[in-house]
Design an enzyme around this catalytic site. Structure first.
Site, PDB file in Angstrom:
ATOM      1  N   GLU A  31      36.344 -12.837 -18.372  1.00  0.00           N
ATOM      2  CA  GLU A  31      36.822 -14.023 -19.067  1.00  0.00           C
ATOM      3  C   GLU A  31      36.645 -13.862 -20.568  1.00  0.00           C
ATOM      4  O   GLU A  31      35.961 -12.950 -21.047  1.00  0.00           O
ATOM      5  CB  GLU A  31      36.083 -15.261 -18.573  1.00  0.00           C
ATOM      6  CG  GLU A  31      34.598 -15.271 -18.901  1.00  0.00           C
ATOM      7  CD  GLU A  31      34.015 -16.676 -18.851  1.00  0.00           C
ATOM      8  OE1 GLU A  31      34.293 -17.441 -19.784  1.00  0.00           O
ATOM      9  OE2 GLU A  31      33.269 -16.974 -17.900  1.00  0.00           O
ATOM     10  N   LYS A  94      40.238 -23.557 -25.452  1.00  0.00           N
ATOM     11  CA  LYS A  94      39.550 -23.212 -24.213  1.00  0.00           C
ATOM     12  C   LYS A  94      40.476 -23.567 -23.057  1.00  0.00           C
ATOM     13  O   LYS A  94      40.820 -24.732 -22.868  1.00  0.00           O
ATOM     14  CB  LYS A  94      38.235 -23.980 -24.114  1.00  0.00           C
ATOM     15  CG  LYS A  94      37.381 -23.612 -22.915  1.00  0.00           C
ATOM     16  CD  LYS A  94      36.064 -24.373 -22.953  1.00  0.00           C
ATOM     17  CE  LYS A  94      35.193 -24.020 -21.760  1.00  0.00           C
ATOM     18  NZ  LYS A  94      33.898 -24.761 -21.791  1.00  0.00           N
ATOM     19  N   VAL A 114      36.833 -19.636 -16.058  1.00  0.00           N
ATOM     20  CA  VAL A 114      36.828 -18.980 -14.747  1.00  0.00           C
ATOM     21  C   VAL A 114      38.138 -19.215 -14.010  1.00  0.00           C
ATOM     22  O   VAL A 114      38.762 -18.281 -13.494  1.00  0.00           O
ATOM     23  CB  VAL A 114      35.634 -19.473 -13.901  1.00  0.00           C
ATOM     24  CG1 VAL A 114      35.769 -19.017 -12.445  1.00  0.00           C
ATOM     25  CG2 VAL A 114      34.323 -18.965 -14.485  1.00  0.00           C
ATOM     26  N   ASP A 146      33.199 -35.764 -12.074  1.00  0.00           N
ATOM     27  CA  ASP A 146      33.261 -34.615 -12.973  1.00  0.00           C
ATOM     28  C   ASP A 146      32.955 -33.351 -12.175  1.00  0.00           C
ATOM     29  O   ASP A 146      31.798 -32.986 -11.974  1.00  0.00           O
ATOM     30  CB  ASP A 146      32.265 -34.786 -14.117  1.00  0.00           C
ATOM     31  CG  ASP A 146      32.502 -33.798 -15.251  1.00  0.00           C
ATOM     32  OD1 ASP A 146      33.288 -32.849 -15.055  1.00  0.00           O
ATOM     33  OD2 ASP A 146      31.912 -33.980 -16.329  1.00  0.00           O
ATOM     34  N   ASP A 150      36.988 -24.839 -11.491  1.00  0.00           N
ATOM     35  CA  ASP A 150      36.642 -23.527 -10.921  1.00  0.00           C
ATOM     36  C   ASP A 150      36.541 -23.601  -9.403  1.00  0.00           C
ATOM     37  O   ASP A 150      36.935 -22.666  -8.693  1.00  0.00           O
ATOM     38  CB  ASP A 150      35.296 -23.037 -11.479  1.00  0.00           C
ATOM     39  CG  ASP A 150      35.323 -22.795 -12.975  1.00  0.00           C
ATOM     40  OD1 ASP A 150      36.416 -22.862 -13.573  1.00  0.00           O
ATOM     41  OD2 ASP A 150      34.248 -22.549 -13.548  1.00  0.00           O
ATOM     42  N   LYS A 167      26.180 -22.781 -13.241  1.00  0.00           N
ATOM     43  CA  LYS A 167      25.319 -23.057 -14.393  1.00  0.00           C
ATOM     44  C   LYS A 167      24.189 -24.006 -13.982  1.00  0.00           C
ATOM     45  O   LYS A 167      24.405 -24.981 -13.261  1.00  0.00           O
ATOM     46  CB  LYS A 167      26.148 -23.629 -15.537  1.00  0.00           C
ATOM     47  CG  LYS A 167      27.171 -22.620 -16.071  1.00  0.00           C
ATOM     48  CD  LYS A 167      28.041 -23.217 -17.142  1.00  0.00           C
ATOM     49  CE  LYS A 167      28.988 -22.161 -17.721  1.00  0.00           C
ATOM     50  NZ  LYS A 167      29.955 -21.652 -16.723  1.00  0.00           N
TER      51      LYS A 167
END
Length: 292
Positions: A31, A94, A114, A146, A150, A167
């Site tokens: 990425e 982004k 991703v 939310d 991905d 994460k």
């Protein structure tokens, strides 16, 4: 080359990458968000080059994915990688899957997340993608909805994603539930626990375990299983960070709740040495799942 009407081609595969694909040699997609949005220039360029070199040392061809002037690239030339790093976050969007068309239409620059990297890698014929941590369900996601794109991409795009889990600021148990619901095969390499990005351990059992890279490859290559993702635990030398990382995340999440923020936003400096906001236990999540 240009398409009718002067529009740029939708996808350009670097010559070295295409040659490797045609020869059946290993190619690894990378990425580009970490390059433009993860660190400043020139550190981002040094890191990007180091990652590509690590892929080469392992015997594969790196294919960094990004958009330049509205063109999707799978594999960047040296000067293109340098240009992307210099442009930085102020001039590079982004890009998740949803953003690709808009950036292409205005002939802008984009760094792929991703989901976008998976999509473009698949279109180019690259079946393996390596990254740090994927997105997931945010804490409080049951109320905010939310949830990272991905997770949806993992369920519909046949690319193996090798990573260090999701994460650590995210809701890992709920993320695993969504992956299960979406039919995504999640396997930990040489470990029984799902990793937590910074640390080898998350407290969550890995849905599947593979003992070595050969078993992982067999799982990915078996056309009957439809595997999508494989999570690679990181070095055990930093396993002791788990408790500290979880506590810091808990502190930040508590601060977000106190200030009535919808999302948990980490400060620019880590909280490893800050004073506790409250005398509370690190974040835990208990959930009972009943199969029907």
């Amino acid at each position: 080359p240009r398409r009718p009407g002067g529009a740029p081609p939708p996808l350009v595969v670097h010559a070295e990458v295409q040659a490797a694909i045609d020869a059946g040699e290993p190619v690894v997609a990378l990425e580009s968000t970490i390059i433009t949005h993860g660190m400043p220039y020139p550190d981002n360029l040094h890191t990007a080059r180091a990652v590509e070199e690590a892929v080469r040392e392992a015997g594969a061809v790196p294919a960094t994915v990004a958009l330049l002037d509205g063109v999707c690239h799978v594999g960047l030339a040296t000067e293109e990688l340098t240009r992307l790093a210099q442009l930085g976050r102020e001039r590079v969007a982004k890009c998740s899957r949803r953003d690709l068309a808009a950036v292409m239409a205005r002939r802008g620059h984009g760094a792929t997340t991703v989901s976008a990297t998976m999509l473009l890698a698949h279109l180019a014929g690259v079946p393996v993608f390596v990254t740090g941590g994927i997105g997931g369900v945010h804490r409080g996601g049951e109320a905010s909805m939310d949830v990272s794109a991905d997770l949806t991409e993992l369920s519909r795009t046949p690319v193996c994603v090798v990573c260090a889990g999701v994460k650590s600021i995210l809701d890992i148990p709920r993320t695993l539930e969504v992956l299960e619901t979406n039919g995504v095969a999640v396997a930990a390499l040489g470990a029984s626990e799902f990793p937590a990005f910074f640390t080898r351990s998350s407290g969550c059992a890995a849905p599947l375990t593979v003992a070595n890279p050969h078993e992982a490859a067999a799982l990915v290559l078996d056309p009957r299983c439809g595997a999508r993702t494989h999570d690679l635990p990181i070095s055990p030398q930093i396993s002791e960070l788990r408790g500290r990382v979880q506590f810091c995340v808990f502190q930040t999440h508590a601060r977000g709740r106190v200030s009535r923020c919808t999302h948990c936003i980490l400060p620019s400096q880590p909280l490893l040495h800050s004073k506790p906001l409250c005398h509370a236990r690190p974040y835990t999540h208990t959930h009972t799942h009943t199969h029907t």
